[in-house]
Design an enzyme around this catalytic site. Structure first.
Site, PDB file in Angstrom:
ATOM      1  N   ALA A  22      39.258 -77.042 -49.071  1.00 13.57           N
ATOM      2  CA  ALA A  22      38.390 -77.209 -49.865  1.00 13.57           C
ATOM      3  C   ALA A  22      37.612 -76.428 -50.362  1.00 13.57           C
ATOM      4  O   ALA A  22      37.474 -75.688 -51.816  1.00 13.57           O
ATOM      5  CB  ALA A  22      36.723 -78.512 -49.131  1.00 13.57           C
ATOM      6  N   SER A  50      44.872 -76.936 -48.406  1.00 20.68           N
ATOM      7  CA  SER A  50      44.259 -77.773 -49.446  1.00 20.68           C
ATOM      8  C   SER A  50      44.255 -79.194 -48.758  1.00 20.68           C
ATOM      9  O   SER A  50      44.814 -80.165 -49.305  1.00 20.68           O
ATOM     10  CB  SER A  50      44.876 -78.080 -50.895  1.00 20.68           C
ATOM     11  OG  SER A  50      44.374 -76.565 -51.361  1.00 20.68           O
ATOM     12  N   CYS A  54      38.313 -85.984 -46.627  1.00 22.63           N
ATOM     13  CA  CYS A  54      37.861 -87.347 -46.659  1.00 22.63           C
ATOM     14  C   CYS A  54      39.233 -88.249 -46.691  1.00 22.63           C
ATOM     15  O   CYS A  54      38.302 -89.627 -46.423  1.00 22.63           O
ATOM     16  CB  CYS A  54      37.138 -87.205 -47.529  1.00 22.63           C
ATOM     17  SG  CYS A  54      36.693 -85.614 -48.079  1.00 22.63           S
ATOM     18  N   ASP A 302      31.004 -75.850 -46.009  1.00 18.03           N
ATOM     19  CA  ASP A 302      30.468 -76.676 -44.714  1.00 18.03           C
ATOM     20  C   ASP A 302      30.231 -75.672 -43.148  1.00 18.03           C
ATOM     21  O   ASP A 302      29.584 -75.657 -42.549  1.00 18.03           O
ATOM     22  CB  ASP A 302      31.611 -77.311 -43.784  1.00 18.03           C
ATOM     23  CG  ASP A 302      31.818 -79.072 -44.021  1.00 18.03           C
ATOM     24  OD1 ASP A 302      31.345 -79.294 -45.318  1.00 18.03           O
ATOM     25  OD2 ASP A 302      32.211 -79.531 -43.246  1.00 18.03           O
TER      26      ASP A 302
END
Ligand SMILES: Cc1cc2nc3c(=O)[nH]c(=O)nc-3n(C[C@H](O)[C@H](O)[C@H](O)COP(=O)(O)OP(=O)(O)OC[C@H]3O[C@@H](n4cnc5c(N)ncnc54)[C@H](O)[C@@H]3O)c2cc1C
Length: 573
Positions: A22, A50, A54, A302
């Protein structure tokens, strides 16, 4: 100067981006848009690029069948290395792991995981977007066949096979957070018997207990089992295969599949070994420009530690939208040595729970108190649209600073449009708005979309009434605690007799419909200082009853907030 003049710099800037899910691709794409001449390398450990992680639960749950939909552009083109080279002039190397960073020489070492070949890649600017890894407790049986996570494309492929093969009957989900709940729905839709096991007293711990309980009740209504206040102590196996899960209280549950979803931890080892500063949350420390402690190295997503925009606290906020926004900022600054900012996050999140959604933005009541705020709260249960447009229920809890009226946080749950509510409130919080501001907000209205007074605005009205002293609220949790303790309370249900016949709390309440109240005042305590608690389906009639009684001289009248719609316990009927 002619416009056709060649603007190629003597030596193009070399930007190496590590991590291709991401934040990394977003950073690389932004850098390319700002510098046509830069050499941009995207290094990705996994086979895919990519990935829309989610979307994994929805692929597993059968909302769509084509795996490539998780990897493709809106035009349907899979984002593979050929796509990156052709469409963006970015060299993407997949199945390649960056194993070390030599900050002095500005070089990373990358290993091709297929061949084992190692190469050194020089950078002018490095962007780390290496994500997070699942938090895996050191439990016996963790390596059994049938114990998995849902954090990678490989995990999603495995669980999708479980769905398609229809051999597994029983599964446990360890952890009742966002991913645990989404996985619960996905596997339930796949026809499995599901039990969620949560060590804490509630699922979805970013919500206050009474809001989380409404979500939990819905999970149970849909047929999944939820066990709270009890953790897993071991996975049980036979011949290397999972056959059960043992809980901390000794209970054993039969299962052939276990999905461990107890959160993620920043994947900051590579950065730590290179001597970059790592925060207490385990994330890479970055400034507002997403720059690490080395000015030539940026980090996003993250793997970083975020700053809370309300409290200034440093924490780990692993959200896909934030990863993309941070990647965009890192990409721009890496390409231009610019000064664009990512000012932090307020921790906005949402998840689908069968026919409901639940989410929050800003601080919960518990976290606002922990941060030292003197808080006032309001609970509103009402529809998102008029009944004639098939309006659906929303239960919202609003948390504000009592002194300034500033909005601190909102939680929302229900079958209604939770996403729109949270988006409105998140914007209000980031803009520093107060309850007064929201009480007169100009929001879009037409019956297919909202009520004339939008649910968010009526929520603000309740809190405004409380701040003005027009309404004294009492939470359902307090009423229940006092009823259970044997207190004799004067509780009035202000609905109509038909409603009372169909649905009833059974907490010693007396039915006095709002319309009959003026004629039945003689039935109420003669001592006008005695506490009276009013409620109805959503506690609007309860509020009107409370105002009526206050107008007639009773001085201690309270409204049970959210009424029956927000009652988190079993009812008599
Ligand atoms: C099932 C699931 C559902 C989710 N749902 C939501 C949601 O609804 N809303 C939301 O906001 N967020 C959601 N998230 C969270 C969201 O997916 C993450 O916040 C987001 O993917 C983070 O992006 P990232 O690029 O920082 O890290 P990642 O997506 O983890 O990507 C990091 C990449 O770096 C690669 N990498 C790591 N180390 C190296 C190395 N040394 N060399 C090369 N490559 C390396 C990894 O292979 C990985 O592909 C969900 C996550 C999951 C797993």
């Amino acid at each position: 100067m002619s416009s056709s003049q060649d603007t190629t710099p003597a030596r193009p800037r070399r930007i190496v981006v590590v991590g291709g899910s991401a934040a990394g691709p977003k950073a690389a794409a932004r850098a390319r848009r700002l510098d046509e001449h830069a050499e941009i390398l995207l290094i990705q450990k996994s086979h895919d690029l990519s990935m829309a992680s989610c979307g994994y639960p929805y692929y597993v749950g059968g909302f769509f069948d084509d795996r490539n939909m998780l990897l493709c552009t809106p035009a349907g083109i899979v984002r593979d290395p050929a796509f990156y080279l052709k469409a963006k002039g970015i060299i993407a190397k997949t199945e390649t792991e960056v194993t070390s960073i030599d900050r002095e020489r500005q070089i990373v070492t990358a290993v091709d995981l297929r061949s084992g070949n190692q190469e050194e890649l020089a950078y002018d600017r490095l962007i780390l977007a290496i994500g997070a890894r699942p938090n895996l407790p050191p439990l016996p049986g963790l390596d059994l066949d049938g114990v998995t996570t849902l954090v990678s494309m490989e995990d999603a492929d495995f669980l999708r096979r479980v769905r398609d093969e229809k051999k597994v009957r029983k599964a446990v989900i360890v952890g009742g957070g966002l991913i645990g709940i989404e996985t619960c729905e996905a596997l339930h839709l796949a026809g499995l018997d599901i039990t969620i096991i949560e060590r804490l007293p509630q699922i979805l711990t970013f919500l206050d207990w009474e809001v989380a309980k409404i979500a939990e009740n819905h999970v149970r209504e849909k047929g999944a089992n939820v066990i709270t206040s009890n953790g897993i102590s071991a996975f049980l196996g036979e011949n290397g295969k999972l056959v059960g899960a043992k809980l901390e209280n000794g209970t054993e549950l039969e299962c052939e599949l276990a999905v461990v979803a107890i959160g993620v931890v920043p994947n900051s080892g590579l950065a730590g070994r290179a001597g970059l500063t790592i925060g207490e949350s385990g994330g890479i420390v970055v400034d507002e420009q997403m720059r690490t402690s080395d000015p030539h190295i940026y980090a996003a997503g993250d793997c970083v530690e975020s700053t809370h925009r309300l409290t200034g606290a440093r924490f780990h906020a692993p959200y896909g939208d934030q990863a993309n926004l941070q990647g965009r900022v890192a990409g721009e600054n890496a390409a231009t040595d610019g000064n664009v900012r990512f000012p932090g996050t307020i921790g906005t999140g949402i998840c689908k729970i069968f026919d409901y959604a639940a989410g929050s933005t800003g601080l919960s009541e518990a976290s606002a108190r922990e941060a030292g705020y003197d808080v006032e709260t309001a609970i509103n249960a009402s529809q998102d649209k008029p009944g004639f447009m098939k309006g659906e229920l929303l239960v919202t809890k609003l948390v504000a600073d009592r002194r300034t009226g500033r909005i601190l946080g909102v939680q929302c749950v229900g079958p209604g449009d939770v996403g729109r509510q949270l988006a409105t409130w998140a914007t209000a919080i980031m803009g520093g708005l107060t309850v007064e501001d929201m009480a007169n907000a100009d929001l879009p209205y037409a019956p297919p979309f909202s009520l004339a007074i939008d649910h968010s605005i009526s929520t603000a009205h309740i809190l405004q009434n409380k701040l003005k002293g027009l309404m004294r609220g009492i939470p359902a949790t307090e009423v229940k605690r006092r009823v259970d303790a044997g207190e004799k309370l004067c509780i009035l249900d202000n609905r109509g007799p038909d409603e009372y016949e169909q649905v009833r709390l059974g907490i010693g309440e007396r039915l006095i419909p709002l319309g009959a109240l003026r004629g039945r005042l003689g039935e109420l305590p003669a001592d006008k200082s005695q506490e009276i608690i009013c409620f109805c389906k959503i506690s609007l009639r309860g509020y009107e009853a409370a105002r009526l009684l206050a107008g007639r001289g009773w001085t201690n009248v309270k409204v049970m907030e959210g009424g029956i719609a927000a009652w988190p316990y079993p009812r008599e009927r």
